[in-house]
Design an enzyme around this catalytic site. Structure first.
Site, PDB file in Angstrom:
ATOM      1  NE  ARG A  81      -8.317   7.015   4.404  1.00  0.00           N
ATOM      2  CZ  ARG A  81      -9.138   6.676   5.400  1.00  0.00           C
ATOM      3  NH1 ARG A  81     -10.279   7.320   5.560  1.00  0.00           N
ATOM      4  NH2 ARG A  81      -8.821   5.709   6.220  1.00  0.00           N
ATOM      5  CB  THR A 116      -9.062   0.982   7.562  1.00  0.00           C
ATOM      6  OG1 THR A 116      -8.676   1.586   6.333  1.00  0.00           O
ATOM      7  CG2 THR A 116     -10.381   0.285   7.393  1.00  0.00           C
ATOM      8  CG  ASP A 129      -3.081   4.552   0.711  1.00  0.00           C
ATOM      9  OD1 ASP A 129      -3.110   4.390  -0.524  1.00  0.00           O
ATOM     10  OD2 ASP A 129      -3.951   4.088   1.477  1.00  0.00           O
ATOM     11  CG  HIS A 130       1.312   6.063   4.876  1.00  0.00           C
ATOM     12  ND1 HIS A 130       0.226   6.877   5.115  1.00  0.00           N
ATOM     13  CD2 HIS A 130       1.160   4.991   5.674  1.00  0.00           C
ATOM     14  CE1 HIS A 130      -0.546   6.307   6.016  1.00  0.00           C
ATOM     15  NE2 HIS A 130      -0.009   5.160   6.374  1.00  0.00           N
ATOM     16  CG  ASN A 183      -1.822   1.121   1.344  1.00  0.00           C
ATOM     17  OD1 ASN A 183      -1.421   2.254   1.104  1.00  0.00           O
ATOM     18  ND2 ASN A 183      -3.066   0.863   1.693  1.00  0.00           N
ATOM     19  CG  HIS A 229      -8.223   3.779   1.218  1.00  0.00           C
ATOM     20  ND1 HIS A 229      -8.389   3.576   2.569  1.00  0.00           N
ATOM     21  CD2 HIS A 229      -9.461   4.109   0.758  1.00  0.00           C
ATOM     22  CE1 HIS A 229      -9.650   3.788   2.909  1.00  0.00           C
ATOM     23  NE2 HIS A 229     -10.321   4.112   1.825  1.00  0.00           N
ATOM     24  NE  ARG A 289       6.895  21.729   2.542  1.00  0.00           N
ATOM     25  CZ  ARG A 289       8.195  22.008   2.458  1.00  0.00           C
ATOM     26  NH1 ARG A 289       8.780  22.056   1.295  1.00  0.00           N
ATOM     27  NH2 ARG A 289       8.895  22.223   3.555  1.00  0.00           N
ATOM     28  CG  HIS A 324      -5.086  -2.232   9.283  1.00  0.00           C
ATOM     29  ND1 HIS A 324      -4.678  -1.622  10.439  1.00  0.00           N
ATOM     30  CD2 HIS A 324      -5.616  -1.248   8.509  1.00  0.00           C
ATOM     31  CE1 HIS A 324      -4.979  -0.327  10.383  1.00  0.00           C
ATOM     32  NE2 HIS A 324      -5.534  -0.077   9.209  1.00  0.00           N
ATOM     33  CD  GLU A 382      -7.467  -0.174   1.761  1.00  0.00           C
ATOM     34  OE1 GLU A 382      -6.330  -0.641   1.517  1.00  0.00           O
ATOM     35  OE2 GLU A 382      -7.752   0.463   2.786  1.00  0.00           O
ATOM     36  CD  GLU A 416      -6.791  -6.506   3.285  1.00  0.00           C
ATOM     37  OE1 GLU A 416      -7.033  -6.100   2.123  1.00  0.00           O
ATOM     38  OE2 GLU A 416      -6.122  -5.849   4.108  1.00  0.00           O
ATOM     39  NE  ARG A 449      -7.719  10.908   5.575  1.00  0.00           N
ATOM     40  CZ  ARG A 449      -8.109  10.282   6.680  1.00  0.00           C
ATOM     41  NH1 ARG A 449      -7.258   9.551   7.372  1.00  0.00           N
ATOM     42  NH2 ARG A 449      -9.343  10.392   7.109  1.00  0.00           N
ATOM     43  CG  HIS A 450      -3.735   8.901   1.539  1.00  0.00           C
ATOM     44  ND1 HIS A 450      -4.609   8.201   0.753  1.00  0.00           N
ATOM     45  CD2 HIS A 450      -3.860   8.400   2.795  1.00  0.00           C
ATOM     46  CE1 HIS A 450      -5.232   7.308   1.495  1.00  0.00           C
ATOM     47  NE2 HIS A 450      -4.811   7.405   2.749  1.00  0.00           N
TER      48      HIS A 450
HETATM   49  N1  PXP Z   1      -5.527  -3.430   4.406  1.00  0.00           N
HETATM   50  C1  PXP Z   1      -6.469  -2.491   4.522  1.00  0.00           C
HETATM   51  C2  PXP Z   1      -7.873  -2.874   4.181  1.00  0.00           C
HETATM   52  C3  PXP Z   1      -6.163  -1.174   4.934  1.00  0.00           C
HETATM   53  O1  PXP Z   1      -7.136  -0.258   5.061  1.00  0.00           O
HETATM   54  C4  PXP Z   1      -4.821  -0.856   5.183  1.00  0.00           C
HETATM   55  C5  PXP Z   1      -4.464   0.551   5.552  1.00  0.00           C
HETATM   56  O2  PXP Z   1      -4.688   1.423   4.507  1.00  0.00           O
HETATM   57  C6  PXP Z   1      -3.858  -1.866   5.036  1.00  0.00           C
HETATM   58  C7  PXP Z   1      -4.233  -3.150   4.679  1.00  0.00           C
HETATM   59  C8  PXP Z   1      -2.414  -1.619   5.294  1.00  0.00           C
HETATM   60  O3  PXP Z   1      -2.248  -1.342   6.646  1.00  0.00           O
HETATM   61  P1  PXP Z   1      -0.870  -0.827   7.168  1.00  0.00           P
HETATM   62  O4  PXP Z   1      -0.633   0.516   6.524  1.00  0.00           O
HETATM   63  O5  PXP Z   1      -1.057  -0.749   8.640  1.00  0.00           O
HETATM   64  O6  PXP Z   1       0.163  -1.821   6.755  1.00  0.00           O
END
Ligand code: PXP
Length: 410
Positions: free
Chosen positions: A213, A269, A177-178, A175, A211, A186, A359, A238, A319, A217-218
């Site tokens: 959203r 989440t 996203d971060h 993932n 994801h 920025r 997660h 996601e 999942e 936000r990201h």
């Molecule tokens: N699975 C789902 C459904 C999630 O919402 C997330 C977080 O976006 C993840 C996995 C990944 O979680 P983590 O960032 O804690 O590894």
């Protein structure tokens, strides 16, 4: 006309199964589960290096084939066409050995579900087993003894598929996203999650997760659109079941979607979806996705009722939420949470669902989950992107993959 053709789309190192659907009744969930079942059958019959083609069609085509090749005027449920007869196929010096084609009438299968009181997936599985055994030289029409042998083999293979375990390492879906979170801090163009996804893939990730959203936000719409073009493995979108996001998913057609509960105020989440409590609404979303050839994964807590409800509403995957396991305050609670995940994974697998987990997984708690051999894929974000800040993304991905690989085999 091919309504849909899938060639190992959901699994980077899948067995060589090609599924062709010419029947509108075969939605994405049935196709993805049929593909998974065909892969299991190839492994269980000792033919994992062989190619098989499976065509789902209707009575009309089966009737024509039956007439043409067997001089029988009626339609039938399954026909097999071996690429080469008997032992010749095994001896042929081809890089991938072709077993042949299995042609299945979904019309017949649907009618037979009523007769045998089975689900369509189960009936199609039996027809695949039957067709495969014909390709391998079994023939129930030769004699009563041959029929008994073939029947016994069918039962044995079907039984084995129920308890089949993953034969390869669990996949790592990352993932990103971060990476977008840092960019949005920025409001400029870097770092780009699209670049991150490519680096993850080069380092061995088998899938990319983002994801989208509602509050953006990201991840932004532009990210998902470009990733759809650039991801070489598998793009898992996601998303919450919100109207606007559903429309985007249907437009972009990712390789799969994972439905999650989404609250605006949450940092991440917070728990699994309540499928039992929102069955009708979620069933509609799943059906729309399946109709557009998008298999759906439902992010749920490791709870047997939620697992069963996921199957009921047409999900392909669940999942399992590993966040409570990851956040456990002490070892006793972690063991308890682990057990819930283990049991839910087993039950989902037994029901024919494909099982992912994610997660809160990190470099210390992932191995135990990766060792559960009915879990296909782990979805991990925060831990890998956090480590990448210090070690670089390539190394962060390779280190996590090494953990999963070791856990998968020992
Ligand atoms: N699975 C789902 C459904 C999630 O919402 C997330 C977080 O976006 C993840 C996995 C990944 O979680 P983590 O960032 O804690 O590894």
């Amino acid at each position: 006309m091919f309504l849909n053709q899938r060639r190992n789309a959901l699994c980077a190192d899948a067995m060589p199964v090609t599924i062709i659907s010419r029947h509108a009744g075969m939605d994405a969930a049935l196709l993805a589960r049929a593909e998974n079942m065909a892969e299991r059958l190839l492994v269980l019959s000792g033919r994992s290096k062989f190619q098989v083609n499976i065509v789902f069609t209707g009575d009309e085509e089966l009737q024509q084939l039956n007439q043409h090749y067997r001089s029988r005027p009626e339609p039938t449920n399954v026909l097999s066409f071996p690429f080469m007869e008997g032992a010749a196929a095994s001896l042929a010096k081809l890089p991938i050995k072709e077993l042949g084609d299995i042609i299945i009438s979904v019309d017949r299968a649907e009618a037979e579900t009523l007769l045998f009181g089975e689900s369509l997936h189960r009936r199609l599985s039996w027809l695949m087993v039957h067709g495969l055994l014909h390709l391998l030289g079994y023939d129930h029409e030769k004699s009563a003894e041959d029929a008994d042998i073939m029947y016994a083999k069918e039962q044995e293979l079907l039984r084995q598929t129920d308890t089949f375990r993953r034969t390869k390492m669990a996949h790592l879906a990352i993932n990103v996203d971060h990476v977008a979170t840092i960019r949005q801090a920025r409001g400029i163009t870097e770092p780009d999650p699209v670049t991150a996804a490519a680096i993850c893939e080069l380092a061995g990730a088998e899938g990319i997760v983002v994801h989208l959203r509602e509050d953006r936000r990201h991840i932004q719409d532009r990210d998902v659109r470009i990733l759809r073009e650039t991801v070489q493995t598998k793009l898992n979108l996601e998303m919450g079941a919100a109207r606007e996001i559903i429309a985007i998913a249907l437009d972009i057609v990712p390789d799969m979607v994972t439905l999650v509960p989404e609250k605006r105020a949450e940092l991440t989440t917070e728990g699994g979806l309540d499928i039992v409590g929102q069955k009708k609404k979620l069933a509609q979303t799943v059906a729309r996705m399946n109709k557009s050839n998008i298999p759906v994964s439902l992010f749920i807590d490791p709870d047997l009722e939620q697992v069963k409800a996921s199957l009921d509403i047409g999900a392909t995957f669940v999942e399992l939420h590993t966040g409570t396991y990851a956040d456990a305050a002490d070892e006793k609670e972690r063991d308890r949470q682990f057990e819930l995940i283990r049991v839910a994974a087993e039950e989902a697998h037994l029901l024919g669902l494909r099982v992912n987990a994610g997660h809160g997984l990190n470099y210390t708690n992932t191995a135990a989950i990766a060792a559960l051999d009915c879990i296909e894929e782990l979805s991990i974000g925060h831990a890998i992107i956090s480590r990448a800040v210090f070690s670089g993304l390539d190394k962060a991905v390779r280190d996590m993959r090494a953990i999963i690989e070791r856990a998968s085999y020992y």
